[in-house]
Write an enzyme that holds these catalytic residues in place. Structure first.
Site, short mmCIF file in Angstrom:
data_model
loop_
_atom_site.label_atom_id
_atom_site.label_comp_id
_atom_site.label_asym_id
_atom_site.label_seq_id
_atom_site.Cartn_x
_atom_site.Cartn_y
_atom_site.Cartn_z
N ARG A 246 85.31 -26.34 10.52
CA ARG A 246 84.12 -27.26 10.85
C ARG A 246 84.05 -27.76 12.26
O ARG A 246 83.07 -28.02 12.74
CB ARG A 246 84.39 -28.52 9.84
N LEU B 230 92.17 -26.58 0.02
CA LEU B 230 90.85 -26.52 0.29
C LEU B 230 90.07 -27.97 0.60
O LEU B 230 90.32 -28.76 -0.45
CB LEU B 230 89.96 -25.44 -0.31
N ASP B 231 89.27 -28.10 1.38
CA ASP B 231 88.35 -29.27 1.69
C ASP B 231 87.60 -29.69 0.19
O ASP B 231 87.40 -28.56 -0.44
CB ASP B 231 87.46 -29.19 2.48
N LYS B 232 87.32 -30.84 -0.04
CA LYS B 232 86.72 -31.18 -1.33
C LYS B 232 85.19 -30.37 -1.41
O LYS B 232 85.01 -29.83 -2.38
CB LYS B 232 86.39 -32.85 -1.13
N THR C 181 84.53 -27.52 -0.11
CA THR C 181 84.67 -26.23 0.28
C THR C 181 85.19 -25.35 -1.15
O THR C 181 85.94 -25.69 -1.81
CB THR C 181 85.77 -25.67 1.11
#
Length: 213
Positions: A181, A80-82, A84
């Protein structure tokens, strides 16, 4: 004659580090962790792994993690993105890793994301079908590219509407980097506080009255 020089990873310190982890489920095969926002999943190709989810996993589970993703990403099946937050599955052994990886590859795992986006969406639900590729001038970012981009589809549904914002639930049909995004940004409704693609850091800012006088 072709000569290749492969850089080593010996400089990377994979020592464990205490990082609080919210464990949703754990058994002999895998662990489900509710990753907090602001936490990087794994370190880069070189340097330190300090402050990442990987360092926390090494601390809590020692060597009881899969090795399929290489020495830099023990147990990591997906990411997962930082910024998120959400549930991540971490494999404890290679057999579980391969099985989970196959389920992700075959789209048997249903991913659901929720976010507040800027602006008020016109439709209550829709499917965004736009190809994505690396940004040519900023390789750390993704962009819509109709010539060389890979197919990407995102389904969304409006949960609640506010003045100037919309609370949505999103179901990615593909798993491209930064897909949700970029898709929401492209249709004019970037995710709120996403400075990379939306350039808005704060949604609401409370005003406090100084009562000390």
């Amino acid at each position: 004659r072709i000569t290749l020089r492969v850089p080593g990873v010996a400089s990377l310190d994979l020592a464990g580090e205490y990082i609080p982890l919210e464990i949703v489920h754990e058994d002999a095969a895998f662990v489900a962790i509710n990753k907090q926002p602001g936490l990087v999943v794994h370190p880069p190709g070189r340097g330190s792994n300090a402050g990442t989810l990987v360092s926390g996993l090494v601390y809590h589970f020692a060597h009881n993690l899969s090795t399929v993703s290489g020495p830099l990403r023990p147990g990591i099946v997906h990411r997962l993105d930082k910024d998120t937050s959400g549930v991540m599955l971490v494999a404890k052994d290679d057999s579980a890793h391969f099985k989970l990886g196959r389920q992700f590859h075959d789209r048997e795992v249903r991913k659901v994301y929720q976010a507040i986006v800027q602006g008020e969406l016109e439709r209550d639900e829709d499917i965004i079908d736009l190809p994505l590729a690396r940004h040519r001038r900023s390789p750390e970012k993704m962009t819509v590219d109709f010539k060389s981009g890979k197919s990407a589809q995102t389904q969304y549904k409006v949960l609640e509407r506010f003045e100037g914002y919309t609370y949505v639930e999103m179901y990615p049909r593909t798993g491209r980097t930064h897909q949700l995004r970029v898709h929401m940004m492209y249709i004019g409704h970037p995710i709120a506080t996403d400075f990379v693609y939306g350039r808005q850091r704060v949604i609401f800012q409370d005003e406090f009255t100084d009562l000390s006088e």
